[in-house]
Design a protein around this motif. Structure first.
Motif, PDB file in Angstrom:
ATOM      1  N   SER A 109       0.834  -1.202   0.000  1.00 47.95           N
ATOM      2  CA  SER A 109       0.000   0.000   0.000  1.00 47.95           C
ATOM      3  C   SER A 109       0.867   1.250   0.000  1.00 47.95           C
ATOM      4  N   SER A 110       0.346   2.301  -0.617  1.00 42.78           N
ATOM      5  CA  SER A 110       1.075   3.569  -0.637  1.00 42.78           C
ATOM      6  C   SER A 110       0.994   4.280   0.712  1.00 42.78           C
ATOM      7  N   LYS A 111       0.099   3.844   1.609  1.00 48.72           N
ATOM      8  CA  LYS A 111      -0.017   4.437   2.944  1.00 48.72           C
ATOM      9  C   LYS A 111       1.148   4.047   3.845  1.00 48.72           C
ATOM     10  N   VAL A 112       1.846   2.974   3.505  1.00 46.99           N
ATOM     11  CA  VAL A 112       2.938   2.488   4.354  1.00 46.99           C
ATOM     12  C   VAL A 112       4.169   3.358   4.087  1.00 46.99           C
ATOM     13  N   THR A 113       4.488   4.202   5.051  1.00 44.74           N
ATOM     14  CA  THR A 113       5.660   5.080   4.944  1.00 44.74           C
ATOM     15  C   THR A 113       6.562   4.841   6.149  1.00 44.74           C
TER      16      THR A 113
END
Length: 182
Positions: A109-113
């Protein structure tokens, strides 16, 4: 003395005068095939290689599943430690609070930073499988839980017999929360 010379000559492949002259290869009748030993090794190899290859691919599949599970376990332990010590105070839903105690997201996911706990659980995992990470903070106990899940059939890269199909690999780590809950 003459017999010794004849034996030496025969052992070198030179036919003695009393030996029959070798005939060229001709098709044998079925009765003659019963005593024929030509090709036995090839048939034995063909029969023995199939189970050995299945066994070898089974070892490869099992080792890749254990490698994936070990990487998942290391990731969950690291993320849970970061979360329990307060070094990371947010998940993909935002900062931990009484209303935001858990999240579940795919590692791709792009939310995982790098500012979220899921990032630390997903770092260093093999790329041949898709992972789902779940983080939970429980202030009643107080504890933190980090779980990773992946499909075992995706992790088993050489699963010829489909032994791991439909199975899930799960790694879960629970740490006691240090300090106070939000």
């Amino acid at each position: 003395m003459i017999q010794t010379i004849q034996r030496r000559v025969r052992s070198r492949g030179v036919p003695a005068p009393s030996d029959p002259i070798p005939q060229p290869n001709r098709p044998r009748p079925i009765r003659g095939l019963l005593g024929c030993r030509r090709g036995v090794v090839a048939v034995e190899f063909a029969l023995a290689s199939v189970p050995l290859m299945i066994l070898m691919f089974g070892f490869i599949a099992t080792s890749s599943v254990y490698n994936t599970w070990g990487s998942m376990q290391a990731g969950t332990q690291y993320a849970a430690r970061m979360m329990s010590t307060g070094q990371i105070s947010s998940n993909t839903n935002g900062a931990f609070s009484s209303s935001n105690t858990s999240s579940s997201v795919s590692c791709s996911s792009s939310k995982v930073t790098s500012s979220t706990v899921e990032y630390y659980a997903c770092t260093g995992l093999p790329t041949w499988a898709t992972y789902t990470v779940t983080t939970t903070e429980n202030c009643a106990t107080p504890s933190v839980t980090v779980s990773l899940q992946a499909s075992a059939s995706a992790a088993a890269i050489a699963d010829v017999e489909k032994f791991f199909s439909g199975k899930t690999i799960t790694s879960q780590t629970v740490f006691m929360k240090e300090g106070s809950c939000p």
